[in-house]
Design a protein around this motif. Structure first.
Motif, PDB file in Angstrom:
ATOM      1  N   MET A   1       4.428   5.738  -3.121  1.00 13.89           N
ATOM      2  CA  MET A   1       3.527   4.608  -2.881  1.00 13.89           C
ATOM      3  C   MET A   1       4.355   3.340  -2.738  1.00 13.89           C
ATOM      4  O   MET A   1       5.262   3.083  -3.527  1.00 13.89           O
ATOM      5  N   SER A   2       4.063   2.553  -1.746  1.00 12.79           N
ATOM      6  CA  SER A   2       4.778   1.297  -1.538  1.00 12.79           C
ATOM      7  C   SER A   2       3.810   0.138  -1.632  1.00 12.79           C
ATOM      8  O   SER A   2       2.598   0.313  -1.552  1.00 12.79           O
ATOM      9  N   GLN A  30      -5.362  -3.960  -4.145  1.00 14.11           N
ATOM     10  CA  GLN A  30      -5.499  -2.558  -3.760  1.00 14.11           C
ATOM     11  C   GLN A  30      -4.626  -2.229  -2.556  1.00 14.11           C
ATOM     12  O   GLN A  30      -3.936  -1.207  -2.527  1.00 14.11           O
ATOM     13  N   GLU A  31      -4.636  -3.111  -1.576  1.00 17.36           N
ATOM     14  CA  GLU A  31      -3.834  -2.888  -0.378  1.00 17.36           C
ATOM     15  C   GLU A  31      -2.343  -2.853  -0.697  1.00 17.36           C
ATOM     16  O   GLU A  31      -1.568  -2.206   0.017  1.00 17.36           O
ATOM     17  N   GLU A  32      -1.960  -3.545  -1.779  1.00 19.49           N
ATOM     18  CA  GLU A  32      -0.555  -3.579  -2.188  1.00 19.49           C
ATOM     19  C   GLU A  32      -0.233  -2.522  -3.237  1.00 19.49           C
ATOM     20  O   GLU A  32       0.824  -2.563  -3.867  1.00 19.49           O
ATOM     21  N   CYS A 230      -1.513 -12.336  -6.316  1.00 18.14           N
ATOM     22  CA  CYS A 230      -0.869 -11.021  -6.346  1.00 18.14           C
ATOM     23  C   CYS A 230       0.637 -11.140  -6.560  1.00 18.14           C
ATOM     24  O   CYS A 230       1.243 -10.312  -7.251  1.00 18.14           O
ATOM     25  N   ALA A 231       1.245 -12.168  -5.987  1.00 14.10           N
ATOM     26  CA  ALA A 231       2.679 -12.366  -6.207  1.00 14.10           C
ATOM     27  C   ALA A 231       2.967 -12.623  -7.681  1.00 14.10           C
ATOM     28  O   ALA A 231       3.931 -12.077  -8.247  1.00 14.10           O
TER      29      ALA A 231
END
Length: 256
Positions: A1-2, A30-32, A230-231
């Motif tokens: 998973m990336s 979720q996308e990340e 998210c960062a």
């Protein structure tokens, strides 16, 4: 998973509609690569419908009133029904009675001010304490503020609450730092979320960002704020805590 948040377990509060900053953050998380746990308050059936619009399914939405000691005390057991711990928490919760906003600063009764401070300020500490047993070193707690260094039109006691939130985050950074847990805030420019629309006269000053932010400002685009959240939830800010990151097109740097 990336992905920036691959393998992370993130608790997201504050989703009301798919226009919520919290929804945009949960979607991007979720996308990340993150596994996201959602809490809701009030209109639970609405929140449950909204989260079905996320890219990936989530577990049962957890009811959480951050002013309810029983909800906070049982939060760990309810979260552990879905994940075995947490790597990050997004606090996207604020509320002020109408009397405390819209120009009522001098007339708002203490009872309403107290509600604003409880929900919008103290709850950040309360949520952090409830989640801390589930977090390990490297964990991250992120909250949302609106630049509290200035007395804005119509923001009134919510501005005071946000000033308290900013101080609370710094104290959390002090007390949770020894456990390797970070606390940071994102200070976004005005966005036309449901929360913003509930503030009487909010449109009186939002146009200033559009006209004066060096990078420009889109009142309807939550993505820059979600990216910053998210960062901060990721491992890319391992030595940053007690910070307020502005996502406002640079408006804070030049003023009005």
């Amino acid at each position: 998973m990336s992905g920036l948040l691959a393998g992370k377990r993130i608790l997201v509060t504050g989703i009301i509609t798919d226009n919520s900053i919290a929804f945009s953050a949960a979607k991007l998380a979720q996308e990340e690569g993150a596994e996201v746990v959602i809490t809701g308050f009030g209109r639970m059936s609405l929140v449950e419908r909204i989260v079905k619009r996320l890219p990936k399914p989530v577990g049962q939405v957890i009811e959480l009133d951050v002013t309810n000691p029983e909800h906070l005390a049982s939060l760990e057991s309810r979260v552990r029904e879905q994940v075995d711990g947490l790597d990050g928490v997004l606090h996207a919760i604020a509320f002020g009675p109408q009397s405390a906003l819209g120009g009522g600063f001098l007339t708002a009764p203490w009872e309403d001010v107290a509600t604003a401070l409880h929900v919008s300020t103290y709850s950040y500490k309360a949520l952090a304490v409830a989640c801390e047993p589930m977090m390990k070193p490297g964990g991250s707690i992120v909250g949302l503020t609106f630049d509290a260094s200035t007395a804005w039109p119509v923001y009134d006691w919510m501005g005071v609450a946000k000033a308290g939130l900013e101080s609370t985050s710094r104290y959390l950074a002090r007390y949770l730092g020894a456990k390797g847990i970070r606390s940071n805030l994102v200070s976004a420019g005005p966005l036309r979320t449901m929360a913003a629309k509930s503030i009487p006269g909010f449109e009186a000053f939002e146009q200033s960002w559009v006209e004066r932010a060096p990078l420009g400002w889109d009142l309807t685009d939550n993505e820059p704020t979600a990216r910053t959240i998210c960062a901060l939830l990721s491992d890319w800010f391992p030595a940053t805590t007690g910070e307020i990151v502005h996502v406002d097109g640079g408006f804070h740097a030049v003023g009005a």
